[in-house]
Scaffold this motif. Structure first.
Motif, PDB file in Angstrom:
ATOM      1  N   SER A  42       0.849  -1.184   0.000  1.00 37.53           N
ATOM      2  CA  SER A  42       0.000   0.000   0.000  1.00 37.53           C
ATOM      3  C   SER A  42       0.886   1.235   0.000  1.00 37.53           C
ATOM      4  N   GLN A  43       0.515   2.214  -0.802  1.00 37.23           N
ATOM      5  CA  GLN A  43       1.309   3.427  -0.930  1.00 37.23           C
ATOM      6  C   GLN A  43       0.386   4.635  -0.800  1.00 37.23           C
ATOM      7  N   LEU A  44       0.799   5.628  -0.013  1.00 41.41           N
ATOM      8  CA  LEU A  44      -0.060   6.773   0.280  1.00 41.41           C
ATOM      9  C   LEU A  44       0.728   8.071   0.236  1.00 41.41           C
ATOM     10  N   VAL A  45       0.124   9.093  -0.371  1.00 40.63           N
ATOM     11  CA  VAL A  45       0.660  10.447  -0.362  1.00 40.63           C
ATOM     12  C   VAL A  45      -0.408  11.369   0.206  1.00 40.63           C
ATOM     13  N   LEU A  46      -0.043  12.192   1.192  1.00 39.13           N
ATOM     14  CA  LEU A  46      -0.945  13.163   1.804  1.00 39.13           C
ATOM     15  C   LEU A  46      -0.392  14.562   1.562  1.00 39.13           C
ATOM     16  N   SER A  47      -1.249  15.486   1.146  1.00 41.92           N
ATOM     17  CA  SER A  47      -0.774  16.831   0.835  1.00 41.92           C
ATOM     18  C   SER A  47      -0.266  17.554   2.073  1.00 41.92           C
ATOM     19  N   HIS A  48      -0.782  17.209   3.265  1.00 41.96           N
ATOM     20  CA  HIS A  48      -0.316  17.864   4.487  1.00 41.96           C
ATOM     21  C   HIS A  48       0.941  17.202   5.055  1.00 41.96           C
ATOM     22  N   HIS A  49       1.445  16.171   4.371  1.00 36.71           N
ATOM     23  CA  HIS A  49       2.791  15.621   4.607  1.00 36.71           C
ATOM     24  C   HIS A  49       3.454  15.538   3.230  1.00 36.71           C
ATOM     25  N   ARG A  50       3.610  16.671   2.606  1.00 44.01           N
ATOM     26  CA  ARG A  50       3.882  16.735   1.173  1.00 44.01           C
ATOM     27  C   ARG A  50       5.204  16.126   0.756  1.00 44.01           C
ATOM     28  N   ASP A  51       6.156  16.007   1.653  1.00 39.60           N
ATOM     29  CA  ASP A  51       7.465  15.460   1.288  1.00 39.60           C
ATOM     30  C   ASP A  51       7.578  13.955   1.540  1.00 39.60           C
ATOM     31  N   ASP A  52       6.498  13.347   2.030  1.00 37.99           N
ATOM     32  CA  ASP A  52       6.565  11.955   2.491  1.00 37.99           C
ATOM     33  C   ASP A  52       5.777  11.000   1.612  1.00 37.99           C
ATOM     34  N   LEU A  53       6.287   9.780   1.509  1.00 39.64           N
ATOM     35  CA  LEU A  53       5.592   8.670   0.864  1.00 39.64           C
ATOM     36  C   LEU A  53       5.460   7.560   1.898  1.00 39.64           C
ATOM     37  N   PHE A  54       4.222   7.205   2.236  1.00 41.54           N
ATOM     38  CA  PHE A  54       3.957   6.150   3.207  1.00 41.54           C
ATOM     39  C   PHE A  54       3.821   4.817   2.471  1.00 41.54           C
ATOM     40  N   CYS A  55       4.537   3.800   2.922  1.00 39.17           N
ATOM     41  CA  CYS A  55       4.482   2.473   2.304  1.00 39.17           C
ATOM     42  C   CYS A  55       4.244   1.418   3.364  1.00 39.17           C
ATOM     43  N   LEU A  56       3.304   0.528   3.095  1.00 38.92           N
ATOM     44  CA  LEU A  56       2.971  -0.565   4.008  1.00 38.92           C
ATOM     45  C   LEU A  56       3.016  -1.875   3.237  1.00 38.92           C
ATOM     46  N   VAL A  57       3.799  -2.824   3.720  1.00 37.16           N
ATOM     47  CA  VAL A  57       3.890  -4.145   3.098  1.00 37.16           C
ATOM     48  C   VAL A  57       3.256  -5.168   4.019  1.00 37.16           C
ATOM     49  N   ASP A  58       2.313  -5.940   3.472  1.00 35.55           N
ATOM     50  CA  ASP A  58       1.696  -7.047   4.204  1.00 35.55           C
ATOM     51  C   ASP A  58       2.511  -8.301   3.953  1.00 35.55           C
ATOM     52  N   GLU A  59       3.069  -8.863   5.016  1.00 34.12           N
ATOM     53  CA  GLU A  59       3.868 -10.081   4.904  1.00 34.12           C
ATOM     54  C   GLU A  59       3.008 -11.296   5.253  1.00 34.12           C
ATOM     55  N   PRO A  60       2.782 -12.228   4.314  1.00 30.46           N
ATOM     56  CA  PRO A  60       1.983 -13.409   4.629  1.00 30.46           C
ATOM     57  C   PRO A  60       2.670 -14.285   5.664  1.00 30.46           C
ATOM     58  N   GLN A  61       1.903 -14.789   6.621  1.00 33.11           N
ATOM     59  CA  GLN A  61       2.447 -15.630   7.676  1.00 33.11           C
ATOM     60  C   GLN A  61       2.300 -17.119   7.373  1.00 33.11           C
ATOM     61  N   SER A  62       1.591 -17.441   6.304  1.00 36.64           N
ATOM     62  CA  SER A  62       1.445 -18.833   5.915  1.00 36.64           C
ATOM     63  C   SER A  62       1.504 -18.932   4.406  1.00 36.64           C
ATOM     64  N   ASN A  63       2.227 -19.896   3.904  1.00 34.73           N
ATOM     65  CA  ASN A  63       2.307 -20.099   2.464  1.00 34.73           C
ATOM     66  C   ASN A  63       1.373 -21.209   1.989  1.00 34.73           C
ATOM     67  N   ILE A  64       0.441 -21.621   2.835  1.00 36.23           N
ATOM     68  CA  ILE A  64      -0.533 -22.632   2.445  1.00 36.23           C
ATOM     69  C   ILE A  64      -1.608 -21.954   1.606  1.00 36.23           C
ATOM     70  N   PRO A  65      -1.814 -22.344   0.367  1.00 29.86           N
ATOM     71  CA  PRO A  65      -2.805 -21.690  -0.494  1.00 29.86           C
ATOM     72  C   PRO A  65      -4.171 -21.606   0.178  1.00 29.86           C
ATOM     73  N   GLY A  66      -4.759 -20.419   0.144  1.00 31.27           N
ATOM     74  CA  GLY A  66      -6.077 -20.220   0.741  1.00 31.27           C
ATOM     75  C   GLY A  66      -6.048 -19.965   2.229  1.00 31.27           C
ATOM     76  N   HIS A  67      -4.866 -19.950   2.850  1.00 35.65           N
ATOM     77  CA  HIS A  67      -4.784 -19.754   4.299  1.00 35.65           C
ATOM     78  C   HIS A  67      -3.781 -18.645   4.650  1.00 35.65           C
ATOM     79  N   ALA A  68      -3.674 -17.652   3.794  1.00 29.10           N
ATOM     80  CA  ALA A  68      -2.733 -16.557   4.058  1.00 29.10           C
ATOM     81  C   ALA A  68      -3.201 -15.717   5.237  1.00 29.10           C
ATOM     82  N   ASN A  69      -2.271 -15.315   6.080  1.00 29.51           N
ATOM     83  CA  ASN A  69      -2.549 -14.476   7.239  1.00 29.51           C
ATOM     84  C   ASN A  69      -1.625 -13.261   7.146  1.00 29.51           C
ATOM     85  N   PHE A  70      -2.206 -12.070   7.020  1.00 31.48           N
ATOM     86  CA  PHE A  70      -1.414 -10.864   6.797  1.00 31.48           C
ATOM     87  C   PHE A  70      -1.330  -9.997   8.054  1.00 31.48           C
TER      88      PHE A  70
END
Length: 229
Positions: free
Chosen positions: A71-99
Motif C-alpha cells: 500500500s502506498q499513500l501520499v498526503l498533501s499535508h505531509h507533502r514530502d513523504d511517501l507512506f508504504c505498508l507491506v503485508d507479509e503473509p504468515q502462511s504459504n498454504i494456499p487459501g490460508h494466508a494471514n497478513f
C-alpha cells in the motif's frame, strides 16, 4: 506529533449533498478554513510469476507461494513523504494466508518513481484512489479534513480526518477525537485509529507516542477494509 483518527463513511450519496452536509455541520462550530487538501492511495500486488519457493510459513515449512501487497499513500499535508505498508503473509498454504505482520515505512516522496519504474516488474498496480477536500481548524485543539474519495473518476466514499493537536498519546486521544466527531454530528462511519501498538512498539512498556506513520497506517487500514463494490 498530534494524534489523528480516520472516519470512512461508506453509505454516502453519489452526489455532493452528503459532503456538503458534513461541511455545513462543521461550520456550526465556527471553524477557520485552512485550505484545500488531497491524498492519493495505490495498492500493488507482488508479481505472481516471481519465484517465492524459499519463503517459509509460520510453522517453518516451505510450501506454496503467497503474494504480498504494497500500500502506498501520499498526503498533501505531509507533502514530502511517501507512506508504504507491506503485508507479509504468515502462511504459504494456499487459501490460508494471514497478513497480520505489517511493515510500514515513511520515505522521501521520490521513492514513488523507483516503485513505478525500477520495481515495475516486482509490484503490479491493482488499484488507485484519490481524494480532494477542505481542511478546517476548530479552535486551538482540532483540525478536521473532509473529502470525497474517487476511484477511476467515480465517487466511492467520504473520508474524514480529525487531528487532535494537544496530545501525542494514541490511547488517551481516542476518547477526545471520538467525542469531537460526535460534536460534528458526522454520518455513521467506521473509525480507524491504526494498529500501531502492535506494529511499532516491540516492548510492552515502550512509549506510545504518536507519529506520522500512524496517520499513514490509519488511511491504509481504512481503504483496505472498505466494503467491496
Amino acid at each position: 506529533m498530534p494524534v489523528t483518527g480516520i472516519v470512512l463513511i461508506h453509505n454516502a450519496s453519489t452526489n455532493a449533498t452528503t459532503i456538503t452536509s458534513i461541511n455545513d455541520k462543521i461550520t456550526r462550530l465556527f471553524p477557520r478554513v485552512i485550505g484545500k487538501w488531497s491524498l492519493e492511495y495505490k495498492l500493488y500486488r507482488e508479481n505472481p510469476i516471481l519465484d517465492h519457493g524459499a519463503r517459509p510459513s509460520s510453522q517453518g515449512q516451505v510450501t506454496g507461494a503467497v503474494s504480498r501487497f504494497l500500500s502506498q499513500l501520499v498526503l498533501s499535508h505531509h507533502r514530502d513523504d511517501l507512506f508504504c505498508l507491506v503485508d507479509e503473509p504468515q502462511s504459504n498454504i494456499p487459501g490460508h494466508a494471514n497478513f497480520e505482520k505489517k511493515v510500514i515505512a515513511v520515505f522521501d516522496k521520490g521513492m514513488d518513481m523507483i516503485i513505478t519504474s525500477k520495481l515495475a516488474s516486482v509490484w503490479i498496480l491493482r488499484q488507485s484512489m484519490r481524494a480532494e477536500g477542505v481542511a478546517y481548524a476548530v479552535g486551538d485543539e482540532f483540525v478536521i479534513r473532509t473529502a470525497n474519495v474517487t476511484q477511476a473518476g467515480s465517487f466511492r466514499y467520504i473520508v474524514v480526518e480529525i487531528e487532535y493537536l494537544f496530545s501525542d498519546d494514541l490511547e488517551s486521544s481516542k476518547i477526545v477525537i471520538s467525542d469531537f466527531a460526535s460534536r460534528c454530528d458526522l454520518p455513521n462511519g467506521k473509525f480507524f485509529f491504526g494498529d500501531s501498538v502492535h506494529i511499532y512498539r516491540s516492548k510492552a512498556d515502550e512509549s506510545q507516542k504518536f507519529t506520522k506513520a500512524d496517520t499513514g497506517l490509519q488511511y491504509m487500514e481504512a481503504f483496505r477494509a472498505r466494503p467491496n463494490g
